[in-house]
Design an enzyme around this catalytic site. Structure first.
Site, short mmCIF file in Angstrom:
data_model
loop_
_atom_site.label_atom_id
_atom_site.label_comp_id
_atom_site.label_asym_id
_atom_site.label_seq_id
_atom_site.Cartn_x
_atom_site.Cartn_y
_atom_site.Cartn_z
N LYS A 114 0.82 -1.21 0.00
CA LYS A 114 0.00 0.00 0.00
C LYS A 114 0.86 1.26 0.00
O LYS A 114 0.51 2.26 -0.63
CB LYS A 114 -0.96 -0.02 1.19
CG LYS A 114 -2.06 -1.07 1.05
CD LYS A 114 -3.03 -1.07 2.21
CE LYS A 114 -4.10 -2.13 2.00
NZ LYS A 114 -5.06 -2.18 3.12
N LYS A 197 -8.47 -11.91 -8.14
CA LYS A 197 -9.37 -12.34 -7.07
C LYS A 197 -10.57 -11.41 -6.99
O LYS A 197 -10.44 -10.19 -7.09
CB LYS A 197 -8.60 -12.34 -5.75
CG LYS A 197 -9.38 -12.84 -4.56
CD LYS A 197 -8.51 -12.82 -3.31
CE LYS A 197 -9.30 -13.21 -2.07
NZ LYS A 197 -8.47 -13.15 -0.84
N LYS A 200 -14.24 -6.90 -2.74
CA LYS A 200 -15.19 -5.84 -2.43
C LYS A 200 -14.68 -4.48 -2.92
O LYS A 200 -15.45 -3.56 -3.14
CB LYS A 200 -15.43 -5.78 -0.92
CG LYS A 200 -16.22 -6.95 -0.37
CD LYS A 200 -16.49 -6.80 1.11
CE LYS A 200 -15.27 -7.01 1.98
NZ LYS A 200 -15.59 -7.01 3.43
#
Length: 334
Positions: A114, A197, A200
């Site tokens: 990140k 994958k 959400k």
């Protein structure tokens, strides 16, 4: 015979969970709650490591709890609670922060990824300390088993290291948890990008099957799922990822082997496979969606269940925290 203690959790990061959450986590949890003393948490403290809209976070937290229950997590057979309702999570996390090396926290893969994507200035101390909060989640309950995906293995290994370090310095305090990696065969991929994958946080929701989608939307997404030009219903993850993904979903939800599905759809087109999958998915999710609506229709009762479970969780967590506070030398409050 005492059941082994288990802990797992999921962030309330969307209005609806998606089929990957259901297959990869909830189905497993539903089974494990019968064989383990299971603690399942909606980890809202973890959720605020990225920006949240407060009203939406509250709504998603309650909605996630309702979906847990509707999918088969029984709050009378397991301890289902909201993380922030048990103050000991944050309290133990602070103690663990003080025995965690800056270097080892910096090496956590998710934090490095990140930071690389968004830059250090866009990364918070909360995100940096995420793994120690996760360690606190696990260690508070003297957890024996932690079922997680492969992407969380490193965090559980850090948890083990911290437990061993604390026990070495302050005396035997924490159970050393074992990681139980969810089977790779259960990984669900995006219907429009079957090499990624299902998530959400996907940029487009066109390839995501949400538990709370209306039937017509679910049907449309499945019928538009990416396959290939070959036409053969064969499981081949490398060369036919779209078809392999559909077969995986079908196999899990219908409790059938992939081989039996290949035989049934041999010589038939992808359209037939998709139509069959639509019926299986709707047959699974329609009752869940209806039950969620019932639970959210009586929020006071749902909140009562969560509060009762949080009290049970607090009893266990506070006992561990009291021992930790005593071991590190804090003056007790009289």
């Amino acid at each position: 015979m005492t059941k082994p203690r288990l802990y797992s959790g999921m962030q309330p990061s969307a209005e609806s969970l998606q089929i990957g959450n259901y297959i990869g986590a909830l189905l497993n949890w539903k089974s494990l709650q019968q064989t383990h003393d299971a603690f399942f948490s909606i980890v809202d403290l973890h959720a605020i490591t990225v920006a949240q809209e407060p009203a939406k976070l509250r709504e998603n937290t309650r909605g996630t709890a309702a979906q847990y229950i509707a999918a088969g997590i029984d709050p009378s057979a397991s301890t289902l609670y909201v993380q922030s309702h048990v103050a000991a999570h944050a309290q133990l996390a602070w103690v663990l922060n003080t025995i965690t090396g800056f270097g080892e926290a910096s090496r956590m893969t998710q934090f490095k990824d990140k930071t690389a994507r968004h830059g250090a200035d866009a990364t918070t101390v909360g995100l940096f300390a995420y793994p120690t909060l996760m360690a606190a989640d696990i260690l508070l309950y003297q957890t024996s088993v932690v079922p997680v995906g492969e992407d969380q293995r490193q965090h559980v290994e850090l948890t083990r290291d911290l437990a061993l370090r604390f026990n070495s310095r302050f005396g035997d305090t924490f159970t050393i948890p074992e990681v139980a990696i969810v089977k790779e065969t259960a990984k669900i991929y995006d219907l429009q990008n079957p090499t990624s994958k299902m998530s959400k946080s996907a940029e487009s929701h066109a390839g995501v099957i949400w538990l709370l989608d209306e039937p017509g939307i679910t049907r449309k997404k499945i019928m538009r799922a990416v396959t290939d030009a070959d036409g053969g219903v064969v499981f081949d993850r490398e060369n036919k990822p779209g078809v392999a993904n559909l077969l995986t979903i079908y196999s899990v939800l219908a409790s059938r082997t992939i081989e039996s599905l290949e035989t049934e759809y041999a010589g038939r087109g992808y359209g037939d496979l998709k139509k069959g999958l639509v019926e299986v998915v709707l047959g699974t999710f329609d009752p869940i969606r209806e039950r969620v609506a019932e639970l959210l229709g009586d929020p006071a009762e749902l909140d009562r269940v969560l509060a009762s479970n949080a009290a049970k969780a607090s009893d266990v967590a506070n006992e561990t925290l009291a021992t930790v506070y005593d071991r590190v030398g804090f003056l007790p409050r009289r």
